[in-house]
Design an enzyme around this catalytic site. Structure first.
Site, PDB file in Angstrom:
ATOM      1  N   CYS A 114      45.044  -3.019 -20.112  1.00  0.00           N
ATOM      2  CA  CYS A 114      44.717  -4.093 -19.848  1.00  0.00           C
ATOM      3  C   CYS A 114      44.113  -4.986 -19.496  1.00  0.00           C
ATOM      4  O   CYS A 114      43.489  -5.370 -18.792  1.00  0.00           O
ATOM      5  CB  CYS A 114      45.496  -4.573 -22.065  1.00  0.00           C
ATOM      6  N   HIS A 221      44.599   1.156 -24.392  1.00  0.00           N
ATOM      7  CA  HIS A 221      46.104   1.043 -24.759  1.00  0.00           C
ATOM      8  C   HIS A 221      46.735   2.572 -24.953  1.00  0.00           C
ATOM      9  O   HIS A 221      47.071   2.898 -26.115  1.00  0.00           O
ATOM     10  CB  HIS A 221      46.821  -0.093 -26.331  1.00  0.00           C
ATOM     11  N   GLU A 223      50.061   3.110 -24.259  1.00  0.00           N
ATOM     12  CA  GLU A 223      50.950   2.759 -24.756  1.00  0.00           C
ATOM     13  C   GLU A 223      51.334   3.120 -26.155  1.00  0.00           C
ATOM     14  O   GLU A 223      52.207   3.586 -26.692  1.00  0.00           O
ATOM     15  CB  GLU A 223      51.946   2.082 -23.773  1.00  0.00           C
TER      16      GLU A 223
HETATM   17  N1  LIG Z   1      44.094 -10.834 -23.234  1.00  0.00           N
HETATM   18  C1  LIG Z   1      42.972 -10.473 -22.146  1.00  0.00           C
HETATM   19  C2  LIG Z   1      43.733  -8.800 -22.737  1.00  0.00           C
HETATM   20  C3  LIG Z   1      43.557  -7.936 -23.659  1.00  0.00           C
HETATM   21  C4  LIG Z   1      44.967  -7.258 -24.061  1.00  0.00           C
HETATM   22  O1  LIG Z   1      45.941  -6.843 -22.828  1.00  0.00           O
HETATM   23  N2  LIG Z   1      45.325  -7.502 -25.197  1.00  0.00           N
HETATM   24  C5  LIG Z   1      46.763  -6.677 -25.745  1.00  0.00           C
HETATM   25  C6  LIG Z   1      47.287  -7.063 -27.510  1.00  0.00           C
HETATM   26  C7  LIG Z   1      48.508  -7.105 -26.972  1.00  0.00           C
HETATM   27  C8  LIG Z   1      49.441  -5.668 -26.561  1.00  0.00           C
HETATM   28  O2  LIG Z   1      49.182  -4.328 -27.290  1.00  0.00           O
HETATM   29  O3  LIG Z   1      49.797  -6.018 -25.731  1.00  0.00           O
HETATM   30  C9  LIG Z   1      41.586 -10.303 -23.400  1.00  0.00           C
HETATM   31  O4  LIG Z   1      41.285 -10.710 -23.883  1.00  0.00           O
HETATM   32  O5  LIG Z   1      40.922  -9.850 -22.185  1.00  0.00           O
END
Ligand SMILES: N[C@@H](CCC(=O)NCCCC(=O)O)C(=O)O
Length: 247
Positions: A114, A221, A223
């Site tokens: 992400c 995600h 994970e």
């Molecule tokens: N802020 C960026 C990346 C989005 C992101 O990494 N979300 C993670 C959510 C929390 C987690 O699961 O760690 C965007 O908005 O594109």
């Protein structure tokens, strides 16, 4: 007994109980443990010492750039801040932009998730849409309302590009992934390879085209309960195997 590979996991700067902190949510760390790796949380400071960073990476077998609710500073890819872009983490930006080239110089297995996917693109000179939902023709990639189980459930398909890392790891041309992001790849960084795309054409996975080791970054995600999702499972298996070989 053979020790488990040490995998550095980038932290986010957050205020916890009124104190500036370095934080990683458990799901990243537990997923790495589940696949035979030993996660090590890496603190981040804006005044990065490159030599010290290289010495740190020399002691690790892999590097993970996690997701985060914050965004890469738009100035890092020459953009004006969009009104929807309200959360920064400049300490993390500085660390990620320093560690990516150092890890690649060391042929160190790298997994981006992400925000980590977006960091890899920016590290290679790419740029980001700051609010994909406002781009004509693009889907809204932000997480759905509801509990975490609903937010991290698969919501859209991806098309996996033949001949890349994902195609090697996963037996199939398509899969379904979760989506919790407002930003996304606009200009792809020089030297990166597209590994998968969303139905609206948004790049969803990339790798370093000339890397001699596992370098995969995904917008979703994996994970989240990886052993319950065939695509997420092979991503963590592939990364774990690469870290084992890099030991
Ligand atoms: N802020 C960026 C990346 C989005 C992101 O990494 N979300 C993670 C959510 C929390 C987690 O699961 O760690 C965007 O908005 O594109």
């Amino acid at each position: 007994m053979q020790s488990r590979p040490l995998v550095g996991v980038i932290a986010c700067r957050r205020m916890v109980e009124g104190h500036p902190s370095h934080m990683v949510t458990d799901k990243y760390l537990s997923a790495l443990r589940e696949y035979g790796l030993e996660p090590v949380i890496l603190p981040v400071w804006e005044d990065v010492d490159t030599d010290a960073a290289g010495a740190l990476l020399d002691r690790l077998d892999g590097l993970v750039l996690t997701g985060s609710y914050t965004n890469v500073l738009p100035e890092r890819y020459g953009a004006e801040r969009a009104p929807e872009n309200t959360r920064d983490d400049q300490d993390r930006d500085a660390a990620a932009m320093t560690w990516v080239p150092l890890a690649l110089e060391r042929n160190m297995p790298l997994l981006g998730i992400c925000r980590g996917f977006q960091e890899l693109n920016v590290a290679f000179g790419g740029s980001l849409h700051q609010a994909v939902q406002n781009v004509p023709g693009m889907l809204d990639h932000r997480e759905p309302e509801g509990e975490k189980e609903q937010q991290y459930a698969p919501v859209h398909a991806i098309d996996i590009q033949p001949g890349g890392w994902l195609a090697k790891l996963f037996d199939g041309a398509k899969s379904e992934v979760n989506s919790l992001h407002q930003q996304g790849v606009d200009r792809l960084g020089e030297g990166l390879r597209v590994e998968a795309t969303a139905p609206d054409g948004l790049v969803e996975a990339i790798s370093v085209a000339d890397a001699r080791c596992f370098t995969l970054a995904v917008q979703w995600h994996p994970e989240w309960k990886p052993s319950e999702h065939p695509l997420y499972d092979v991503i963590f298996r592939g990364f774990s195997d690469a870290c084992m070989q890099n030991r």
